[in-house]
Design an enzyme around this catalytic site. Structure first.
Site, PDB file in Angstrom:
ATOM      1  N   ASP A 229      27.936  35.119  35.355  1.00  0.00           N
ATOM      2  CA  ASP A 229      29.294  35.049  35.893  1.00  0.00           C
ATOM      3  C   ASP A 229      29.344  33.984  36.988  1.00  0.00           C
ATOM      4  O   ASP A 229      30.198  34.012  37.863  1.00  0.00           O
ATOM      5  CB  ASP A 229      29.707  36.415  36.454  1.00  0.00           C
ATOM      6  CG  ASP A 229      31.188  36.495  36.800  1.00  0.00           C
ATOM      7  OD1 ASP A 229      31.990  35.836  36.114  1.00  0.00           O
ATOM      8  OD2 ASP A 229      31.542  37.210  37.764  1.00  0.00           O
TER       9      ASP A 229
ATOM     10  N   GLY B  22      26.395  41.854  42.465  1.00  0.00           N
ATOM     11  CA  GLY B  22      25.681  42.870  41.705  1.00  0.00           C
ATOM     12  C   GLY B  22      26.503  43.725  40.780  1.00  0.00           C
ATOM     13  O   GLY B  22      25.969  44.630  40.136  1.00  0.00           O
TER      14      GLY B  22
ATOM     15  N   ASP C 295      15.578  30.519  41.697  1.00  0.00           N
ATOM     16  CA  ASP C 295      16.429  29.446  41.182  1.00  0.00           C
ATOM     17  C   ASP C 295      16.130  29.331  39.696  1.00  0.00           C
ATOM     18  O   ASP C 295      15.043  28.898  39.309  1.00  0.00           O
ATOM     19  CB  ASP C 295      16.115  28.141  41.908  1.00  0.00           C
ATOM     20  CG  ASP C 295      16.992  26.983  41.446  1.00  0.00           C
ATOM     21  OD1 ASP C 295      17.788  27.165  40.497  1.00  0.00           O
ATOM     22  OD2 ASP C 295      16.878  25.887  42.030  1.00  0.00           O
TER      23      ASP C 295
ATOM     24  N   TRP D 295      27.883  43.098  37.840  1.00  0.00           N
ATOM     25  CA  TRP D 295      27.479  43.029  36.435  1.00  0.00           C
ATOM     26  C   TRP D 295      26.179  43.802  36.203  1.00  0.00           C
ATOM     27  O   TRP D 295      26.009  44.447  35.171  1.00  0.00           O
ATOM     28  CB  TRP D 295      27.332  41.566  35.995  1.00  0.00           C
ATOM     29  CG  TRP D 295      28.637  40.924  35.645  1.00  0.00           C
ATOM     30  CD1 TRP D 295      29.857  41.190  36.187  1.00  0.00           C
ATOM     31  CD2 TRP D 295      28.848  39.906  34.670  1.00  0.00           C
ATOM     32  NE1 TRP D 295      30.818  40.397  35.609  1.00  0.00           N
ATOM     33  CE2 TRP D 295      30.235  39.597  34.684  1.00  0.00           C
ATOM     34  CE3 TRP D 295      28.011  39.215  33.793  1.00  0.00           C
ATOM     35  CZ2 TRP D 295      30.788  38.633  33.846  1.00  0.00           C
ATOM     36  CZ3 TRP D 295      28.565  38.247  32.960  1.00  0.00           C
ATOM     37  CH2 TRP D 295      29.939  37.966  32.987  1.00  0.00           C
TER      38      TRP D 295
ATOM     39  N   ASP E 229      19.036  35.534  41.701  1.00  0.00           N
ATOM     40  CA  ASP E 229      20.043  34.816  42.475  1.00  0.00           C
ATOM     41  C   ASP E 229      19.327  33.986  43.534  1.00  0.00           C
ATOM     42  O   ASP E 229      18.166  34.246  43.878  1.00  0.00           O
ATOM     43  CB  ASP E 229      21.011  35.798  43.144  1.00  0.00           C
ATOM     44  CG  ASP E 229      22.344  35.140  43.491  1.00  0.00           C
ATOM     45  OD1 ASP E 229      23.315  35.347  42.740  1.00  0.00           O
ATOM     46  OD2 ASP E 229      22.404  34.402  44.494  1.00  0.00           O
TER      47      ASP E 229
ATOM     48  N   LYS F 191      30.716  32.736  31.905  1.00  0.00           N
ATOM     49  CA  LYS F 191      32.059  32.344  32.322  1.00  0.00           C
ATOM     50  C   LYS F 191      32.198  30.833  32.238  1.00  0.00           C
ATOM     51  O   LYS F 191      31.303  30.093  32.648  1.00  0.00           O
ATOM     52  CB  LYS F 191      32.325  32.798  33.760  1.00  0.00           C
ATOM     53  CG  LYS F 191      33.665  32.330  34.309  1.00  0.00           C
ATOM     54  CD  LYS F 191      34.029  33.038  35.592  1.00  0.00           C
ATOM     55  CE  LYS F 191      33.105  32.714  36.730  1.00  0.00           C
ATOM     56  NZ  LYS F 191      33.463  33.438  37.953  1.00  0.00           N
TER      57      LYS F 191
END
Length: 248
Positions: free
Chosen positions: A150, A82, A126, A84, A110, A190
């Site tokens: 990320d 959490g 999902d 970000w 998530d 990322k």
């Protein structure tokens, strides 16, 4: 556990924590623990209430590119734990505490439950599910201004395999962003340096007006991670055309 004493001849400095190898703990685990205890980002995260040092990566990226604007609607893919989301809440004014600024929205998704974050809406979802984009737009009440990720695929221990896995994950996140971003929106993700991301870079440059590849200071020097910041989304019509061409 011991600490080095400050060198009085050079003035005060922060103490460095040294961890002794404990029975039953591998040397690699000891080195990881020592690195964590001496990492200034880890120390500051605890002091400032962030859920992890990764929060500073998005802080530094936003300081440089300014995509988390007050009033923006933000989607954080794979948001656990959490950090970000915490940064985004403050930057887009999701709590509405800056009365002279527009109030933004932060939506985190998530696969696992995430502890609540004030100012953020968190869902177990999902993002690869067929109707995930529609659900997200429903929760947002429209499209997103920023989609950020990320996420990293589970490590296999093989560098080449791990690189391919994370590129596949970023490609999936990019497809999701094509579905939910508003024109002019931003995609941040990322990746791992390694060469296989050439196709992804081509897609980004086609669909966004500006694409930057950057390693923020908070990324550890020995890590191969970097981040792509793609700004100025050209719109879903172009993305839909590309998808149709791929199907044909």
């Amino acid at each position: 556990m011991t600490t080095d004493k400050p060198n009085s001849g050079r003035g005060q400095r922060e103490l460095r924590v040294r961890v002794k190898t404990a029975k039953g703990r591998k040397l690699s685990s000891t080195r990881w623990l020592e690195r964590q205890l001496n990492d200034p980002y880890v120390v500051n995260a605890k002091k400032e209430g962030y859920r992890g040092r990764a929060a500073y990566k998005i802080l530094e990226l936003d300081d440089k590119y300014g995509f988390l604007k007050a009033g923006a609607r933000v989607v954080d893919l794979g948001c656990a734990p959490g950090g970000w989301c915490q940064v985004a809440v403050a930057r887009v004014n999701a709590l509405g505490d800056r009365k002279n600024k527009p109030q933004g929205t932060v939506l985190g998704v998530d696969l696992q439950e995430v502890e609540p974050i004030a100012g953020a809406e968190i869902h177990v979802l999902d993002f690869l599910a067929e109707d995930a984009d529609a659900q997200v737009k429903g929760w947002l009440g429209g499209g997103a201004d920023v989609v950020m990720s990320d996420m990293a695929a589970a490590a296999s221990g093989h560098k080449g395999t791990d690189h391919l896995r994370i590129i596949a994950l970023v490609d999936a996140a990019l497809d999701f962003a094509f579905d939910v971003l508003e024109p002019g929106g931003t995609f941040v993700a990322k990746v791992l340096a390694g060469g296989a991301e050439i196709g992804m870079q081509t897609r980004l440059k086609k669909h966004f007006t500006k694409v930057a590849n950057v390693k923020p200071p908070a990324s550890r020097a020995d890590s191969s991670e970097k981040f792509v910041v793609a700004m100025g989304f050209r719109g879903r019509d172009l993305a839909a055309g590309d998808l149709a061409a791929e199907v044909d």
